[in-house]
Motif scaffolding. Sequence first.
Motif, mmCIF file in Angstrom:
data_model
loop_
_atom_site.group_PDB
_atom_site.id
_atom_site.type_symbol
_atom_site.label_atom_id
_atom_site.label_comp_id
_atom_site.label_asym_id
_atom_site.label_seq_id
_atom_site.Cartn_x
_atom_site.Cartn_y
_atom_site.Cartn_z
ATOM 1 N N ASP A 3 0.950 -1.396 -0.194
ATOM 2 C CA ASP A 3 0.040 -0.135 -0.018
ATOM 3 C C ASP A 3 0.577 1.134 -0.232
ATOM 4 O OD1 ASP A 3 0.662 -1.113 2.387
ATOM 5 O OD2 ASP A 3 -0.685 0.288 3.090
ATOM 6 N N ALA A 48 -6.856 -2.066 7.829
ATOM 7 C CA ALA A 48 -7.862 -2.596 6.842
ATOM 8 C C ALA A 48 -7.148 -2.386 5.904
ATOM 9 C CB ALA A 48 -9.239 -1.948 7.125
ATOM 10 N N ALA A 49 -6.273 -2.028 5.443
ATOM 11 C CA ALA A 49 -6.038 -1.342 3.756
ATOM 12 C C ALA A 49 -5.706 -2.663 3.356
ATOM 13 C CB ALA A 49 -5.069 -0.659 3.552
ATOM 14 N N ARG A 77 -5.764 -5.463 4.664
ATOM 15 C CA ARG A 77 -6.607 -6.763 4.823
ATOM 16 C C ARG A 77 -7.213 -6.589 3.324
ATOM 17 N NH1 ARG A 77 -8.380 -5.415 10.126
ATOM 18 N NH2 ARG A 77 -9.912 -3.876 8.973
ATOM 19 N N THR A 78 -7.597 -5.534 2.373
ATOM 20 C CA THR A 78 -8.134 -5.293 1.276
ATOM 21 C C THR A 78 -7.008 -5.775 0.493
ATOM 22 O OG1 THR A 78 -9.093 -3.668 1.596
ATOM 23 C CG2 THR A 78 -9.109 -3.710 -0.224
ATOM 24 N N GLN A 109 -6.809 -9.636 -1.376
ATOM 25 C CA GLN A 109 -8.139 -9.697 -2.089
ATOM 26 C C GLN A 109 -7.596 -9.519 -3.527
ATOM 27 O OE1 GLN A 109 -10.357 -11.380 -0.520
ATOM 28 N NE2 GLN A 109 -9.539 -10.878 1.320
#
Length: 269
Positions: free
Chosen positions: A23, A56-57, A59-60, A63
Motif C-alpha cells: 500500500d 484494513a488496507a 486486508r483489502t 484480496q
Amino acid sequence: MSKTRREIPIFEHPIIETHCHLDYLKDRPLAETLAESRRVNIERIITIAVAPDNLAAVRTLCQAAPWVYGTQGIHPHEAEHYTDAVEREIREHVPNPDIVAVGEIGLDYYYDHADRDVQRQVFRRQLQIACDAGLPVVIHSREADEDTIAILKEFEHSLTRRGVIHSFTSGPGLARYALDQGWCLGFNGITTFNKAENVRDIVRMTPIEQILLETDAPFLTPVPYRGKENAPFYLPFVAEKIAEVKGLALEQVVRQTYLNSLRTFFREP
C-alpha cells in the motif's frame, strides 16, 4: 548508486517475498507490480501492516490476488496510537486465513517516534495476541537489542517457535537469541549496500535454514537499482547477495529460503 542496471534474474525455483508494504508503493499500479513479481517467479507476497490506518488496507490487498497474504500489527513508531479499539480490530482479523502473522511489532530506539515505555507496553500486548492466536511474529528492532531480548524472554514459553526479526541490522547477541529460539532473520537490500558489512557478518553466522528473503519495499532498494522505489520483484538480487556472502550455490539459497518461508508463515512443509 550503481550506474549499471541489469535485468532482474529469474530463477527456475519460485521465491517468496516475506516482507513488503504494497500500500506504500507509488511508482506503478498494483496490478503492474504483481504482474512483474509473477514474471520473476515470486510465488507469494506478504504485505505488512504497520499502523492503525492501514490494518484494513492490508486486508483489502490480500484480496488483490490469491497469492497475496498479510499481517496485522502496529509498528513501534505508531505505538502511541495503539488503543483498545485497535487491539480489538487486530484480534478480530488475525484468524483470517490470509493473515499469516502478527506484525510488524517491536521496539525502535533509533528514531524514538513513540515513548519507550509505551513501545514496550504495546510490544507486550501484541506478543500476547500472537500467543493467543498461535501465530508467528514479525519483529522490528532497532537500537533496542537488550530490551527486545528481555521482553521476548517473558513470552518464551507461549510464543510459537516460528517468527522473524525482519530487516536485521542488530548485533550478534540478538541474532543468537532469535536463532536459538528457532526463529529466522530477514535480510533485504541492505545486504547489497557498500557500508553494510555488519549485516553481512550476521548473514555469515546465520544458518541458511534460518534466513528469509524480503525487500521491505518501497524502502531499501538493492544494488543495482538504488535510487529507485523498491518493489517485490527486486527480491532476486537479495537472493544473489545472500548466496555470494555465504559462499553457497544460488539454487541452494533459493530452495532453502523458500522452505523457510513456508515453515514460518504457512505451516509447510
